[in-house]
Design a protein around this motif. Structure first.
Motif, PDB file in Angstrom:
ATOM      1  N   CYS A  15      -7.978  -1.495 -14.986  1.00  0.00           N
ATOM      2  CA  CYS A  15      -7.215  -0.756 -13.979  1.00  0.00           C
ATOM      3  C   CYS A  15      -5.781  -1.273 -13.917  1.00  0.00           C
ATOM      4  O   CYS A  15      -5.482  -2.377 -14.378  1.00  0.00           O
ATOM      5  CB  CYS A  15      -7.845  -0.956 -12.594  1.00  0.00           C
ATOM      6  N   ASP A  16      -4.907  -0.481 -13.318  1.00  0.00           N
ATOM      7  CA  ASP A  16      -3.535  -0.909 -13.066  1.00  0.00           C
ATOM      8  C   ASP A  16      -3.578  -2.017 -12.015  1.00  0.00           C
ATOM      9  O   ASP A  16      -3.996  -1.776 -10.874  1.00  0.00           O
ATOM     10  CB  ASP A  16      -2.713   0.278 -12.566  1.00  0.00           C
ATOM     11  N   HIS A  17      -3.172  -3.228 -12.384  1.00  0.00           N
ATOM     12  CA  HIS A  17      -3.287  -4.369 -11.469  1.00  0.00           C
ATOM     13  C   HIS A  17      -2.445  -4.211 -10.206  1.00  0.00           C
ATOM     14  O   HIS A  17      -2.802  -4.726  -9.152  1.00  0.00           O
ATOM     15  CB  HIS A  17      -2.966  -5.689 -12.191  1.00  0.00           C
ATOM     16  N   ASN A  18      -1.333  -3.475 -10.295  1.00  0.00           N
ATOM     17  CA  ASN A  18      -0.512  -3.256  -9.101  1.00  0.00           C
ATOM     18  C   ASN A  18      -1.244  -2.417  -8.064  1.00  0.00           C
ATOM     19  O   ASN A  18      -1.112  -2.652  -6.861  1.00  0.00           O
ATOM     20  CB  ASN A  18       0.818  -2.611  -9.469  1.00  0.00           C
ATOM     21  N   LEU A  19      -2.022  -1.455  -8.516  1.00  0.00           N
ATOM     22  CA  LEU A  19      -2.800  -0.633  -7.587  1.00  0.00           C
ATOM     23  C   LEU A  19      -3.889  -1.462  -6.922  1.00  0.00           C
ATOM     24  O   LEU A  19      -4.209  -1.257  -5.750  1.00  0.00           O
ATOM     25  CB  LEU A  19      -3.416   0.557  -8.324  1.00  0.00           C
ATOM     26  N   LEU A  20      -4.466  -2.397  -7.666  1.00  0.00           N
ATOM     27  CA  LEU A  20      -5.556  -3.219  -7.141  1.00  0.00           C
ATOM     28  C   LEU A  20      -5.087  -4.238  -6.112  1.00  0.00           C
ATOM     29  O   LEU A  20      -5.906  -4.830  -5.401  1.00  0.00           O
ATOM     30  CB  LEU A  20      -6.277  -3.933  -8.287  1.00  0.00           C
ATOM     31  N   LYS A  21      -3.767  -4.448  -5.993  1.00  0.00           N
ATOM     32  CA  LYS A  21      -3.195  -5.369  -5.003  1.00  0.00           C
ATOM     33  C   LYS A  21      -2.735  -4.639  -3.751  1.00  0.00           C
ATOM     34  O   LYS A  21      -2.403  -5.280  -2.758  1.00  0.00           O
ATOM     35  CB  LYS A  21      -1.985  -6.108  -5.595  1.00  0.00           C
ATOM     36  N   ASN A  22      -2.704  -3.319  -3.807  1.00  0.00           N
ATOM     37  CA  ASN A  22      -2.104  -2.517  -2.746  1.00  0.00           C
ATOM     38  C   ASN A  22      -3.173  -2.067  -1.744  1.00  0.00           C
ATOM     39  O   ASN A  22      -3.854  -1.066  -1.952  1.00  0.00           O
ATOM     40  CB  ASN A  22      -1.392  -1.319  -3.386  1.00  0.00           C
ATOM     41  N   SER A  23      -3.316  -2.811  -0.653  1.00  0.00           N
ATOM     42  CA  SER A  23      -4.375  -2.505   0.311  1.00  0.00           C
ATOM     43  C   SER A  23      -4.184  -1.140   0.972  1.00  0.00           C
ATOM     44  O   SER A  23      -5.163  -0.447   1.248  1.00  0.00           O
ATOM     45  CB  SER A  23      -4.500  -3.601   1.370  1.00  0.00           C
ATOM     46  N   ASN A  24      -2.938  -0.724   1.218  1.00  0.00           N
ATOM     47  CA  ASN A  24      -2.706   0.605   1.820  1.00  0.00           C
ATOM     48  C   ASN A  24      -3.158   1.709   0.869  1.00  0.00           C
ATOM     49  O   ASN A  24      -3.806   2.674   1.295  1.00  0.00           O
ATOM     50  CB  ASN A  24      -1.238   0.792   2.182  1.00  0.00           C
ATOM     51  N   PHE A  25      -2.815   1.578  -0.407  1.00  0.00           N
ATOM     52  CA  PHE A  25      -3.239   2.557  -1.400  1.00  0.00           C
ATOM     53  C   PHE A  25      -4.762   2.623  -1.474  1.00  0.00           C
ATOM     54  O   PHE A  25      -5.359   3.701  -1.475  1.00  0.00           O
ATOM     55  CB  PHE A  25      -2.659   2.205  -2.778  1.00  0.00           C
ATOM     56  N   LEU A  26      -5.407   1.450  -1.541  1.00  0.00           N
ATOM     57  CA  LEU A  26      -6.865   1.411  -1.679  1.00  0.00           C
ATOM     58  C   LEU A  26      -7.567   1.962  -0.439  1.00  0.00           C
ATOM     59  O   LEU A  26      -8.567   2.667  -0.553  1.00  0.00           O
ATOM     60  CB  LEU A  26      -7.323  -0.014  -1.973  1.00  0.00           C
ATOM     61  N   GLU A  27      -7.036   1.652   0.728  1.00  0.00           N
ATOM     62  CA  GLU A  27      -7.601   2.197   1.968  1.00  0.00           C
ATOM     63  C   GLU A  27      -7.527   3.719   1.974  1.00  0.00           C
ATOM     64  O   GLU A  27      -8.518   4.395   2.263  1.00  0.00           O
ATOM     65  CB  GLU A  27      -6.868   1.627   3.182  1.00  0.00           C
ATOM     66  N   ASN A  28      -6.364   4.258   1.635  1.00  0.00           N
ATOM     67  CA  ASN A  28      -6.215   5.719   1.586  1.00  0.00           C
ATOM     68  C   ASN A  28      -7.130   6.333   0.538  1.00  0.00           C
ATOM     69  O   ASN A  28      -7.751   7.370   0.778  1.00  0.00           O
ATOM     70  CB  ASN A  28      -4.763   6.110   1.321  1.00  0.00           C
ATOM     71  N   LEU A  29      -7.228   5.690  -0.633  1.00  0.00           N
ATOM     72  CA  LEU A  29      -8.077   6.197  -1.710  1.00  0.00           C
ATOM     73  C   LEU A  29      -9.537   6.237  -1.284  1.00  0.00           C
ATOM     74  O   LEU A  29     -10.225   7.249  -1.485  1.00  0.00           O
ATOM     75  CB  LEU A  29      -7.920   5.331  -2.963  1.00  0.00           C
ATOM     76  N   LEU A  30     -10.032   5.170  -0.677  1.00  0.00           N
ATOM     77  CA  LEU A  30     -11.440   5.137  -0.298  1.00  0.00           C
ATOM     78  C   LEU A  30     -11.724   6.104   0.848  1.00  0.00           C
ATOM     79  O   LEU A  30     -12.749   6.790   0.844  1.00  0.00           O
ATOM     80  CB  LEU A  30     -11.857   3.717   0.072  1.00  0.00           C
ATOM     81  N   ARG A  31     -10.810   6.198   1.809  1.00  0.00           N
ATOM     82  CA  ARG A  31     -11.012   7.128   2.925  1.00  0.00           C
ATOM     83  C   ARG A  31     -10.958   8.582   2.457  1.00  0.00           C
ATOM     84  O   ARG A  31     -11.738   9.412   2.926  1.00  0.00           O
ATOM     85  CB  ARG A  31      -9.985   6.853   4.017  1.00  0.00           C
ATOM     86  N   GLU A  32     -10.066   8.900   1.521  1.00  0.00           N
ATOM     87  CA  GLU A  32     -10.033  10.248   0.943  1.00  0.00           C
ATOM     88  C   GLU A  32     -11.317  10.526   0.172  1.00  0.00           C
ATOM     89  O   GLU A  32     -11.854  11.640   0.216  1.00  0.00           O
ATOM     90  CB  GLU A  32      -8.844  10.403  -0.016  1.00  0.00           C
ATOM     91  N   SER A  33     -11.816   9.528  -0.539  1.00  0.00           N
ATOM     92  CA  SER A  33     -13.043   9.686  -1.314  1.00  0.00           C
ATOM     93  C   SER A  33     -14.232   9.980  -0.404  1.00  0.00           C
ATOM     94  O   SER A  33     -15.080  10.812  -0.732  1.00  0.00           O
ATOM     95  CB  SER A  33     -13.321   8.422  -2.136  1.00  0.00           C
ATOM     96  N   VAL A  34     -14.282   9.300   0.735  1.00  0.00           N
ATOM     97  CA  VAL A  34     -15.342   9.562   1.712  1.00  0.00           C
ATOM     98  C   VAL A  34     -15.288  11.027   2.141  1.00  0.00           C
ATOM     99  O   VAL A  34     -16.303  11.732   2.134  1.00  0.00           O
ATOM    100  CB  VAL A  34     -15.215   8.622   2.933  1.00  0.00           C
ATOM    101  N   LYS A  35     -14.101  11.472   2.510  1.00  0.00           N
ATOM    102  CA  LYS A  35     -13.937  12.847   2.984  1.00  0.00           C
ATOM    103  C   LYS A  35     -14.329  13.850   1.902  1.00  0.00           C
ATOM    104  O   LYS A  35     -15.074  14.801   2.164  1.00  0.00           O
ATOM    105  CB  LYS A  35     -12.488  13.086   3.426  1.00  0.00           C
TER     106      LYS A  35
END
Length: 116
Positions: A15-35
């Motif tokens: 994975c892109d390591h910068n994305l894996l450090k970005n808690s805001n990005f990951l939070e939005n990604l997981l919450r969108e995935s739930v929806k």
């Protein structure tokens, strides 16, 4: 046999390591995935570790989605646990691979709560 729950273990490599450090990005990604899966969010918490890595969980009425990242290894582990067999898990899997730019991944389904 009837299962009470379905546990999906997703391994995301390279994975892109910068994305894996970005808690805001990951939070939005997981919450969108739930929806997009059809699940119902009832809460969430994310934590950014020092020097790197993020862990987060989205509690859903059907159980939970969680993510743990190791940016230094370009790796993310995602668990999706649900009692609803109709959630769009494959859609979520494809979304996670795309958004985290993972060319190498796997998904494993484990049926939970089967009396033996």
């Amino acid at each position: 046999m009837h299962a009470l729950g379905f546990h999906y273990l997703i391994e995301l490599y390279e994975c892109d390591h910068n994305l894996l450090k970005n808690s805001n990005f990951l939070e939005n990604l997981l919450r969108e995935s739930v929806k997009e899966s059809g699940a119902t969010e009832i809460g969430h918490v994310f934590h950014e570790f020092s020097p790197h890595g993020v862990s987060g969980v989205v509690l859903i009425s059907e159980s939970h989605f969680s993510i743990h990242t190791w940016p230094e290894h370009n790796y993310a582990a995602v668990d999706l646990f649900t009692c609803n067999p109709d959630l769009k898990i494959q859609h979520v899997y494809q979304k996670l691979k795309k958004e985290l730019e993972s060319p190498k991944s796997s998904i494993l389904e484990i049926k939970r709560g089967i009396e033996i």
